[in-house]
Write a protein that holds these residues in place. Structure first.
Motif, PDB file in Angstrom:
ATOM      1  N   ARG A  10       0.777  -1.386   0.059  1.00 32.53           N
ATOM      2  CA  ARG A  10       0.225  -0.008  -0.151  1.00 32.53           C
ATOM      3  C   ARG A  10       0.816   1.401  -0.037  1.00 32.53           C
ATOM      4  N   LEU A  11       1.996   1.361   0.605  1.00 29.53           N
ATOM      5  CA  LEU A  11       3.125   2.347   0.601  1.00 29.53           C
ATOM      6  C   LEU A  11       3.899   2.144   0.065  1.00 29.53           C
ATOM      7  N   LEU A  12       4.595   2.858  -0.945  1.00 32.15           N
ATOM      8  CA  LEU A  12       5.794   2.908  -1.736  1.00 32.15           C
ATOM      9  C   LEU A  12       6.893   4.032  -1.106  1.00 32.15           C
ATOM     10  N   ARG A  13       7.864   3.473  -1.125  1.00 34.29           N
ATOM     11  CA  ARG A  13       8.960   4.440  -0.582  1.00 34.29           C
ATOM     12  C   ARG A  13       9.516   5.442  -1.592  1.00 34.29           C
ATOM     13  N   LEU A  14      10.079   6.253  -1.363  1.00 37.26           N
ATOM     14  CA  LEU A  14      10.643   7.524  -2.402  1.00 37.26           C
ATOM     15  C   LEU A  14      11.376   6.758  -3.383  1.00 37.26           C
ATOM     16  N   ARG A  15      12.141   5.930  -3.097  1.00 38.77           N
ATOM     17  CA  ARG A  15      13.197   5.664  -4.024  1.00 38.77           C
ATOM     18  C   ARG A  15      12.409   4.621  -5.312  1.00 38.77           C
ATOM     19  N   ASP A  16      11.093   4.104  -4.729  1.00 32.95           N
ATOM     20  CA  ASP A  16      10.445   3.274  -5.838  1.00 32.95           C
ATOM     21  C   ASP A  16       8.965   4.068  -6.485  1.00 32.95           C
ATOM     22  N   ALA A  17       8.685   5.049  -5.772  1.00 36.33           N
ATOM     23  CA  ALA A  17       7.611   5.831  -6.259  1.00 36.33           C
ATOM     24  C   ALA A  17       7.618   6.511  -7.847  1.00 36.33           C
ATOM     25  N   PRO A  18       8.812   7.037  -8.132  1.00 35.87           N
ATOM     26  CA  PRO A  18       8.950   7.545  -9.380  1.00 35.87           C
ATOM     27  C   PRO A  18       8.890   6.347 -10.428  1.00 35.87           C
ATOM     28  N   ASP A  19       9.328   5.244 -10.452  1.00 33.85           N
ATOM     29  CA  ASP A  19       9.386   4.042 -11.341  1.00 33.85           C
ATOM     30  C   ASP A  19       8.072   3.539 -11.172  1.00 33.85           C
ATOM     31  N   TYR A  20       7.428   3.723 -10.167  1.00 33.47           N
ATOM     32  CA  TYR A  20       5.922   3.206  -9.904  1.00 33.47           C
ATOM     33  C   TYR A  20       5.099   4.157 -10.952  1.00 33.47           C
ATOM     34  N   CYS A  21       5.163   5.229 -10.947  1.00 38.05           N
ATOM     35  CA  CYS A  21       4.553   6.398 -11.707  1.00 38.05           C
ATOM     36  C   CYS A  21       5.011   6.382 -13.137  1.00 38.05           C
ATOM     37  N   GLY A  22       6.130   5.865 -13.516  1.00 40.81           N
ATOM     38  CA  GLY A  22       6.744   5.831 -14.821  1.00 40.81           C
ATOM     39  C   GLY A  22       7.334   7.446 -15.098  1.00 40.81           C
ATOM     40  N   THR A  23       7.745   8.086 -14.054  1.00 46.13           N
ATOM     41  CA  THR A  23       8.567   9.245 -14.211  1.00 46.13           C
ATOM     42  C   THR A  23      10.030   9.003 -13.715  1.00 46.13           C
ATOM     43  N   ASP A  24      10.892   9.851 -14.184  1.00 45.60           N
ATOM     44  CA  ASP A  24      12.044  10.060 -13.722  1.00 45.60           C
ATOM     45  C   ASP A  24      11.923  10.778 -12.246  1.00 45.60           C
ATOM     46  N   ARG A  25      13.009  10.682 -11.488  1.00 45.55           N
ATOM     47  CA  ARG A  25      13.145  11.354 -10.129  1.00 45.55           C
ATOM     48  C   ARG A  25      12.911  12.712 -10.040  1.00 45.55           C
ATOM     49  N   ASP A  49       1.291   6.833  -0.474  1.00 43.50           N
ATOM     50  CA  ASP A  49       0.263   6.094  -0.638  1.00 43.50           C
ATOM     51  C   ASP A  49      -0.018   5.658  -2.197  1.00 43.50           C
ATOM     52  N   ARG A  50       0.139   4.261  -2.278  1.00 45.55           N
ATOM     53  CA  ARG A  50      -0.058   3.832  -3.689  1.00 45.55           C
ATOM     54  C   ARG A  50      -1.279   4.250  -4.498  1.00 45.55           C
ATOM     55  N   LEU A  51      -2.438   4.301  -3.660  1.00 49.52           N
ATOM     56  CA  LEU A  51      -3.679   4.774  -4.299  1.00 49.52           C
ATOM     57  C   LEU A  51      -3.845   6.070  -4.661  1.00 49.52           C
ATOM     58  N   GLU A  52      -3.167   7.084  -3.890  1.00 53.78           N
ATOM     59  CA  GLU A  52      -2.913   8.344  -4.270  1.00 53.78           C
ATOM     60  C   GLU A  52      -2.187   8.443  -5.497  1.00 53.78           C
ATOM     61  N   LEU A  53      -1.167   7.780  -5.626  1.00 55.04           N
ATOM     62  CA  LEU A  53      -0.018   7.770  -6.799  1.00 55.04           C
ATOM     63  C   LEU A  53      -0.960   7.310  -8.014  1.00 55.04           C
ATOM     64  N   ASP A  54      -2.033   6.222  -7.843  1.00 54.25           N
ATOM     65  CA  ASP A  54      -2.670   5.750  -8.920  1.00 54.25           C
ATOM     66  C   ASP A  54      -3.675   7.214  -9.496  1.00 54.25           C
ATOM     67  N   ALA A  55      -4.247   7.650  -8.618  1.00 54.24           N
ATOM     68  CA  ALA A  55      -5.157   8.794  -9.014  1.00 54.24           C
ATOM     69  C   ALA A  55      -4.444   9.788  -9.839  1.00 54.24           C
ATOM     70  N   TRP A  56      -3.116  10.150  -9.315  1.00 49.92           N
ATOM     71  CA  TRP A  56      -2.460  11.131 -10.014  1.00 49.92           C
ATOM     72  C   TRP A  56      -2.161  10.733 -11.631  1.00 49.92           C
ATOM     73  N   VAL A  57      -1.539   9.418 -11.521  1.00 44.04           N
ATOM     74  CA  VAL A  57      -1.467   8.748 -12.943  1.00 44.04           C
ATOM     75  C   VAL A  57      -2.614   8.823 -13.728  1.00 44.04           C
ATOM     76  N   ASP A  58      -4.096   8.425 -13.382  1.00 40.57           N
ATOM     77  CA  ASP A  58      -4.953   8.527 -13.795  1.00 40.57           C
ATOM     78  C   ASP A  58      -5.483   9.980 -14.347  1.00 40.57           C
ATOM     79  N   GLN A  59      -5.107  11.166 -13.597  1.00 39.02           N
ATOM     80  CA  GLN A  59      -5.414  12.433 -14.133  1.00 39.02           C
ATOM     81  C   GLN A  59      -4.429  12.727 -14.956  1.00 39.02           C
ATOM     82  N   ASN A  60      -3.174  12.463 -15.222  1.00 38.90           N
ATOM     83  CA  ASN A  60      -2.220  13.007 -15.817  1.00 38.90           C
ATOM     84  C   ASN A  60      -1.629  12.140 -17.032  1.00 38.90           C
ATOM     85  N   ASN A  61      -2.657  11.020 -17.219  1.00 36.06           N
ATOM     86  CA  ASN A  61      -1.962  10.058 -18.537  1.00 36.06           C
ATOM     87  C   ASN A  61      -2.636  10.957 -19.637  1.00 36.06           C
ATOM     88  N   PRO A  62      -1.533  11.214 -20.457  1.00 34.79           N
ATOM     89  CA  PRO A  62      -2.070  11.705 -21.926  1.00 34.79           C
ATOM     90  C   PRO A  62      -3.051  11.202 -22.931  1.00 34.79           C
TER      91      PRO A  62
END
Length: 83
Positions: A10-25, A49-62
């Motif tokens: 459910r929680l992603l560390r700072l080092r893993d979150a950029p890769d999960y979102c598909g962005t660079d650091r 929070d992974r769910l919060e990151l998912d919401a960001w990806v959904d909003q910012n997906n081109p």
């Protein structure tokens, strides 16, 4: 033979979150990180929070709101459902 289910944390560390979102650091730190709620997973580590990151990806997906047109191979805007 039983198949193992992959369970995402459910929680992603700072080092893993950029890769999960598909962005660079750098982009993550400048655009995504200021919008997220920070969770302390232990005394030093920062987590998101992974769910919060998912919401960001959904909003910012081109491609959000577009589908691939099978005839032309290009993209067309998806019809919005009526509620």
């Amino acid at each position: 033979m039983k198949r193992k289910r992959l369970q995402l944390p459910r929680l992603l560390r700072l080092r893993d979150a950029p890769d999960y979102c598909g962005t660079d650091r750098n982009r993550f730190n400048s655009e995504v990180r200021p919008l997220m709620t920070r969770c302390a997973s232990d005394s030093r580590a920062m987590a998101f929070d992974r769910l919060e990151l998912d919401a960001w990806v959904d909003q910012n997906n081109p491609m959000n709101g577009y589908r691939i047109d099978k005839k032309t191979g290009g993209y067309r805007q998806a019809a919005l459902p009526y509620y």
